[in-house]
Enzyme design. Sequence first.
Site, PDB file in Angstrom:
ATOM      1  N   GLU A  55      37.150 -19.374  -0.876  1.00 47.00           N
ATOM      2  CA  GLU A  55      36.205 -20.151  -0.379  1.00 47.00           C
ATOM      3  C   GLU A  55      36.355 -21.270   0.454  1.00 47.00           C
ATOM      4  OE1 GLU A  55      32.684 -19.503  -4.046  1.00 47.00           O
ATOM      5  OE2 GLU A  55      34.644 -20.926  -4.554  1.00 47.00           O
ATOM      6  N   GLU A  62      33.649 -11.973  -6.943  1.00 44.82           N
ATOM      7  CA  GLU A  62      32.997 -12.629  -8.084  1.00 44.82           C
ATOM      8  C   GLU A  62      31.762 -12.086  -8.180  1.00 44.82           C
ATOM      9  OE1 GLU A  62      33.135 -16.773  -7.753  1.00 44.82           O
ATOM     10  OE2 GLU A  62      35.410 -16.927  -6.884  1.00 44.82           O
TER      11      GLU A  62
END
Length: 1007
Positions: free
Chosen positions: A465, A532
């Site tokens: 991220e 995820e």
Amino acid sequence: MSNKLVKEKRVDQADLAWLTDPEVYEVNTIPPHSDHESFQSQEELEEGKSSLVQSLDGDWLIDYAENGQGPVNFYAEDFDDSNFKSVKVPGNLELQGFGQPQYVNVQYPWDGSEEIFPPQIPSKNPLASYVRYFDLDEAFWDKEVSLKFDGAATAIYVWLNGHFVGYGEDSFTPSEFMVTKFLKKENNRLAVALYKYSSASWLEDQDFWRMSGLFRSVTLQAKPRLHLEDLKLTASLTDNYQKGKLEVEANIAYRLPNASFKLEVRDSEGDLVAEKLGPIRSEQLEFTLADLPVAAWSAEKPNLYQVRLYLYQAGSLLEVSRQEVGFRNFELKDGIMYLNGQRIVFKGANRHEFDSKLGRAITEEDMIWDIKTMKRSNINAVRCSHYPNQSLFYRLCDKYGLYVIDEANLESHGTWEKVGGHEDPSFNVPGDDQHWLGASLSRVKNMMARDKNHASILIWSLGNESYAGTVFAQMADYVRKADPTRVQHYEGVTHNRKFDDATQIESRMYAPAKVIEEYLTNKPAKPFISVEYAHAMGNSVGDLAAYTALEKYPHYQGGFIWDWIDQGLEKDGHLLYGGDFDDRPTDYEFCGNGLVFADRTESPKLANVKALYANLKLEVKDGQLFLKNDNLFTNSSSYYFLTSLLVDGKLTYQSRPLTFGLEPGESGTFALPWPEVADEKGEVVYRVTAHLKEDLPWADEGFTVAEAEEVAQKLPEFKPEGRPDLVDSDYNLGLKGNNFQILFSKVKGWPVSLKYAGREYLKRLPEFTFWRALTDNDRGAGYGYDLARWENAGKYARLKDISCEVKEDSVLVKTAFTLPVALKGDLTVTYEVDGRGKIAVTADFPGAEEAGLLPAFGLNLALPKELTDYRYYGLGPNESYPDRLEGNYLGIYQGAVKKNFSPYRPQETGNRSKVRWYQLFDEKGGLEFTANGADLNLSALPYSAAQIEAADHAFELTNNYTWVRALSAQMGVGGDDSWGQKVHPEFCLDAQKARQLRLVIQPLLLK
């Protein structure tokens, strides 16, 4: 080393300016290297205890300065540190009374306190001044010595006996320095200035508790004059995966003449597989061993071989090193990943290094528990989110068999994602800023150098991220050139497709299954993984089956649930979350996303994962077994199967062990041996279970790996037995018989007394319930706002009518209510009471006028808190919901009512699905609730839904009653994410639809 400080030139003075310079991230460090183990003798190797390693773990001295103004020149040999306190290493400072732990997710810890931008750091920068005294082990006296910090958050300046040693920043890979010339035989003084923040903090914005300290081991490493500095072992398969090839590249500190080596490859029994001997003439030793008779490594069959490298001088052994290897090929072909020729599916979980008492200073016991529990739950893969773990973890993954995504310690989430998920990469790092290239690339290099020999690691990840940019493109290029035997991953390019080539995998986070399917059905160029998904926050992981169903597409290669363990910190015997330490800013309970609770007890979600991740897919239909073997390398004959017959929840038959032989990837249908069952005997369950045939390191022989059942449903129907006496008075209706009395209020419309054998069971008025204590997913999806009209609708129901009808074998009491919500008709409850005190309750919800969702429909009952034990026949043993039924099976289960409360942050919990009967009791007796021709959902808890929703922590709840919620239905719990995604439509309740609850209440007489 940075591109500012020339590596060949030693730096002798520390400079605080390094803290804010992204181009200075290591000073005087030695090159990163493999994590092989070295010993001084054969005996040491066999015992596993090396005299070449001296631990400095234990009690250190510390001065802690919250404002960063520590004692001046504390590193000097003659500095008086008598006022310093004691601290444990390894350990997080904040858990030992130095500073406070702070939990934030995306935002940086200083957000709102100071307006700073990369590479600036907060003006309030806590400083820990560590001191450790030690004597040097005798084995070190004649050798070169390095000092290694395995993990330090965040920036460390190091001195030894007053001499500056070096500087390091990467918190999760070693910082190692040569210290030979600074050492004394006795009374050495090691000093470390550890700053919580540096420019590196912009690259360490992971979703975890922000804690500092020397949280991994500190050691001295002795290096003989012949010493293995670095070892690269490439263990692959040839000849259709039947033979092994070992490519050896060794970097040897070569300071002696007449040197030689011997390399051995030994199997798990210690038998010699291959050997090579030769002279050492330079620092580089390279050769290949081919056609080795080896067995392939996989998570299913983690066959390991030990490589031993002996270094001799004039025939005398100076050092022997060892490294476990697994022979395997991991390839990317035509957009699909293959392990040893087989398409792989990752059935994974993300995992933080976390211990509720120790923070990130986790133990070997923690690791082994995690790995064994993962294996027992059919999890075959783990993503090290979002940093390299302790070396030991990879050795254990090699040994037990888990596939690993190893991820560089790089996350800059808060530099580009703003409130509401808005993207603004205006000051994103590293992005395209070449000032950050060295630091970013060093994090990947450090990880790869240390971990390169571990068979379990299949994928290198650049970080997490951190958006995208040219720096990531450069990092990706390095990884692929440095290691073509693995696949390179980075999810962040989904935010800027200009850099799509910076990943070999199409990796996304929290994409709904339908969105993933669109990718898979439109000529996918890359393999897809959900790096995820299935956000496991609180009561969650609903409809995981929608994702596992995607395995039918070749390019879908699995995913990693977020995440493994709740990050709750223990204090005074309670588990706490963000904000509980007065930490601000904070993201509160968002640290509780685990499949297991913070104290390493399993949550009910894990049973669901085990069922859906199973490699043996079982289905029982018409008495036959449909079996699909999704193992890659294991024949189904490696398991034994049992068929069991249950009648009304009781085991009446179990077969002998059966074997069904299917090769990996094959499917088959098998006839099963069942005894005859008379139709009138009751509800029949035909169950098949699959078990381990032999002991494995993670479970014993007989462990159940998969199961399935077919139910010949036969729900009980109420049949009244005799009519009770009726007393129709002004204010109440009384019904009584032998040893029971029931009183209905004509004013309230509810039963106000329920007595059996003289004992009162109703402690408060019953109520309709249309609500549940909001789950984390409910809150994130906005259901608290959208469905608020239902929260107190039942509490404020208004009686419209009550009447009584006498029948031949029973008495009917009929009630009608209106709600503060517009309905299509009256809300009614009918009670049919017979002469034995049994009450058949039928509650009818006519449907609402307005469109929308209904959280639940049923009745709430407050019973005596002394009813502390339960026994029921239904799906179990865990709580279940319409979108999380898998992993629960029909049977009779029992326990303590308080155990029905799962220790999430307080929210909906404890529901049992497909209940046939449910008993609540103490030593005096109790009540039984029975389904009446329809499935029943029921929960029994020490707390009401209103209490649960009002509490922030479980320990705040008080037990005044035993609360029963009997429901005709409840919506699913969801789990695609916890910040917006709704429960899937098929698991929602349409508020406009009529619903009916039917159950029977009767006394439970204990024999």
